[in-house]
Design an enzyme around this catalytic site. Structure first.
Site, PDB file in Angstrom:
ATOM      1  N   LYS A  81      40.664 -71.779  55.047  1.00  0.00           N
ATOM      2  CA  LYS A  81      40.455 -72.632  56.219  1.00  0.00           C
ATOM      3  C   LYS A  81      39.120 -73.373  56.183  1.00  0.00           C
ATOM      4  O   LYS A  81      38.921 -74.318  56.942  1.00  0.00           O
ATOM      5  CB  LYS A  81      40.591 -71.828  57.516  1.00  0.00           C
ATOM      6  CG  LYS A  81      39.527 -70.801  57.780  1.00  0.00           C
ATOM      7  CD  LYS A  81      39.889 -69.985  59.017  1.00  0.00           C
ATOM      8  CE  LYS A  81      38.858 -68.923  59.357  1.00  0.00           C
ATOM      9  NZ  LYS A  81      37.646 -69.454  59.924  1.00  0.00           N
ATOM     10  N   ASP A  82      38.209 -72.962  55.279  1.00  0.00           N
ATOM     11  CA  ASP A  82      36.936 -73.665  55.139  1.00  0.00           C
ATOM     12  C   ASP A  82      37.016 -74.872  54.215  1.00  0.00           C
ATOM     13  O   ASP A  82      36.076 -75.681  54.173  1.00  0.00           O
ATOM     14  CB  ASP A  82      35.858 -72.718  54.582  1.00  0.00           C
ATOM     15  CG  ASP A  82      35.457 -71.636  55.567  1.00  0.00           C
ATOM     16  OD1 ASP A  82      35.656 -71.828  56.778  1.00  0.00           O
ATOM     17  OD2 ASP A  82      34.940 -70.588  55.112  1.00  0.00           O
ATOM     18  N   ARG A 129      38.979 -75.383  68.134  1.00  0.00           N
ATOM     19  CA  ARG A 129      40.408 -75.071  68.231  1.00  0.00           C
ATOM     20  C   ARG A 129      40.643 -73.875  69.150  1.00  0.00           C
ATOM     21  O   ARG A 129      41.525 -73.912  70.022  1.00  0.00           O
ATOM     22  CB  ARG A 129      40.970 -74.760  66.839  1.00  0.00           C
ATOM     23  CG  ARG A 129      42.388 -74.182  66.851  1.00  0.00           C
ATOM     24  CD  ARG A 129      42.781 -73.622  65.496  1.00  0.00           C
ATOM     25  NE  ARG A 129      41.915 -72.522  65.080  1.00  0.00           N
ATOM     26  CZ  ARG A 129      42.065 -71.255  65.454  1.00  0.00           C
ATOM     27  NH1 ARG A 129      43.047 -70.910  66.269  1.00  0.00           N
ATOM     28  NH2 ARG A 129      41.237 -70.323  65.037  1.00  0.00           N
ATOM     29  N   ARG A 130      39.846 -72.836  68.965  1.00  0.00           N
ATOM     30  CA  ARG A 130      40.009 -71.661  69.815  1.00  0.00           C
ATOM     31  C   ARG A 130      39.652 -71.977  71.260  1.00  0.00           C
ATOM     32  O   ARG A 130      40.363 -71.576  72.181  1.00  0.00           O
ATOM     33  CB  ARG A 130      39.137 -70.508  69.288  1.00  0.00           C
ATOM     34  CG  ARG A 130      39.643 -69.918  67.978  1.00  0.00           C
ATOM     35  CD  ARG A 130      38.781 -68.750  67.520  1.00  0.00           C
ATOM     36  NE  ARG A 130      39.270 -68.210  66.261  1.00  0.00           N
ATOM     37  CZ  ARG A 130      38.511 -67.937  65.216  1.00  0.00           C
ATOM     38  NH1 ARG A 130      37.206 -68.166  65.265  1.00  0.00           N
ATOM     39  NH2 ARG A 130      39.032 -67.427  64.116  1.00  0.00           N
ATOM     40  N   ARG A 147      27.276 -68.692  66.510  1.00  0.00           N
ATOM     41  CA  ARG A 147      27.248 -68.762  65.056  1.00  0.00           C
ATOM     42  C   ARG A 147      26.935 -67.382  64.507  1.00  0.00           C
ATOM     43  O   ARG A 147      26.639 -66.458  65.243  1.00  0.00           O
ATOM     44  CB  ARG A 147      26.179 -69.760  64.600  1.00  0.00           C
ATOM     45  CG  ARG A 147      26.635 -71.205  64.704  1.00  0.00           C
ATOM     46  CD  ARG A 147      26.266 -71.975  63.454  1.00  0.00           C
ATOM     47  NE  ARG A 147      26.767 -71.331  62.248  1.00  0.00           N
ATOM     48  CZ  ARG A 147      26.308 -71.586  61.024  1.00  0.00           C
ATOM     49  NH1 ARG A 147      25.337 -72.451  60.847  1.00  0.00           N
ATOM     50  NH2 ARG A 147      26.818 -70.969  59.986  1.00  0.00           N
ATOM     51  N   ARG A 153      28.160 -61.619  65.569  1.00  0.00           N
ATOM     52  CA  ARG A 153      28.931 -62.018  66.750  1.00  0.00           C
ATOM     53  C   ARG A 153      29.363 -60.798  67.565  1.00  0.00           C
ATOM     54  O   ARG A 153      29.287 -60.802  68.798  1.00  0.00           O
ATOM     55  CB  ARG A 153      30.141 -62.846  66.318  1.00  0.00           C
ATOM     56  CG  ARG A 153      29.749 -64.142  65.620  1.00  0.00           C
ATOM     57  CD  ARG A 153      30.943 -65.000  65.297  1.00  0.00           C
ATOM     58  NE  ARG A 153      30.559 -66.137  64.436  1.00  0.00           N
ATOM     59  CZ  ARG A 153      31.245 -67.257  64.337  1.00  0.00           C
ATOM     60  NH1 ARG A 153      32.353 -67.424  65.024  1.00  0.00           N
ATOM     61  NH2 ARG A 153      30.831 -68.227  63.540  1.00  0.00           N
ATOM     62  N   CYS A 241      38.074 -79.042  59.773  1.00  0.00           N
ATOM     63  CA  CYS A 241      38.211 -77.682  60.292  1.00  0.00           C
ATOM     64  C   CYS A 241      37.466 -77.480  61.602  1.00  0.00           C
ATOM     65  O   CYS A 241      37.579 -76.432  62.219  1.00  0.00           O
ATOM     66  CB  CYS A 241      37.751 -76.668  59.252  1.00  0.00           C
ATOM     67  SG  CYS A 241      36.020 -76.804  58.767  1.00  0.00           S
TER      68      CYS A 241
END
Length: 320
Positions: A81-82, A129-130, A147, A153, A241
């Site tokens: 996805k990166d 997106r989230r 980040r 996180r 992305c």
């Protein structure tokens, strides 16, 4: 193949090294080729800017690609996805291993599920997106950009700075933190990022069919077809992305069909275009049909205004 260990380039984070070691071990098990990890620092690892400010595309992979081109490593492993959707000159995805769980996961204080978070709860995520899809489900929560690696996180929840964070379930599994998961979002609730849960093995075009041909032993055709369909949606929408685009394709071995679902959602969750299509594949690795499926679905969504939602999201991001 020689007795000299191959050099696998990877980012330095715990997650990156864990997933790279998974791929290395699989290759060694199937071929006997010894592999050693070369740790590389990417720009995305050292900058303090949020992913949305950077545009997202390539910030975690360019350093690895530079080393590939220079020949200081033999191949690299990325979180798929990166990767930008546009191919890199002289490089090729030699393998896409079988995908892990693609879903997003909630890690909340006090073991709370998403539905049980109190109004105004602070939820951290670095993904537009989230944020967009979560806001569509619960506009009463506060979504904050964050980040850092998974451990950083998760620490924001433990410290009380946040009430919850949302991360990729597969990534949490790779760093041994699935016990922190308090809820999992099914695709019907929140579509993952294109390629989420999948890894990409990249090398030079010249070496793919030569001394690195053994990389193909970890390729999974059905996963490759699924992520090609998803990433084609992203490409057709001219989104990166860091765009509010979710896409997920599933191959049904019984029917030989590929089901693709996609969503483009405005930043506040109020406006969305959600569509799905299914196509029959001639084989699990029928990339032509997978590409056509992604292209056709994206064009239908564009006709319904999905490109405008993406453009508005980028305009909001670029506004000081």
């Amino acid at each position: 193949m020689t007795g000299i260990p191959a050099k696998l380039g990877t980012r330095r984070s715990t997650m990156a090294t864990s997933q790279s070691r998974m791929v290395a071990d699989a290759i060694t098990e199937r071929t006997g080729q010894a592999i050693e990890l070369e740790l590389i620092t990417s720009f995305g690892d050292v900058t303090k800017a949020h992913l949305t400010q950077l545009g997202g595309t390539g910030v975690f992979v360019n350093a690895l690609r530079d080393e590939l081109v220079a020949g200081t490593i033999d191949f690299a492993v990325h979180s798929l996805k990166d990767l930008p959707t546009a191919p890199a000159d002289g490089l090729v995805l030699a393998a896409i291993p079988e995908r892990d769980d693609p879903r997003d996961a909630l890690c909340a204080r006090d073991g709370l599920a998403f539905a049980d978070l109190p109004a105004g709860a602070r939820v951290g995520t670095g993904s537009p997106r989230r944020v967009a899809q979560l806001a569509a489900l619960r506009p009463d929560l506060t979504y904050l950009p964050i980040r850092g690696n998974a451990e950083t996180r998760l620490g924001k929840v433990t410290s009380g700075e946040l009430d919850a964070v949302v991360l990729a379930y597969a990534g949490l599994g790779r760093v041994g933190r699935t016990d922190d998961v308090t809820d999992v979002f099914e695709p019907e609730q929140m579509l993952p990022a294109p390629g989420q849960g999948a890894l990409a093995v990249e090398c030079s075009v010249e070496r793919r069919d030569g001394d690195l041909a053994y990389l193909a032993t970890v390729d999974h055709p059905a996963t490759r077809a699924a992520v090609v369909a998803e990433r084609t949606v992203l490409s057709e929408l001219e989104a990166g992305c860091a765009a509010p685009v979710g896409a997920y394709a599933e191959y049904d071995a019984g029917t030989g069909s590929l089901r693709l679902r996609a969503a483009v959602v405005s930043t506040d969750g109020a406006t969305s275009v959600r569509r799905e299509r299914t196509a029959d594949l001639a084989s699990p690795g029928d990339l032509d049909a997978a590409t056509a499926l992604g292209r056709d679905l994206a064009r239908q969504m564009i006709d319904e205004g999905a490109d405008r939602i993406v453009a508005e999201a980028f305009a909001e991001r670029d506004t000081p």
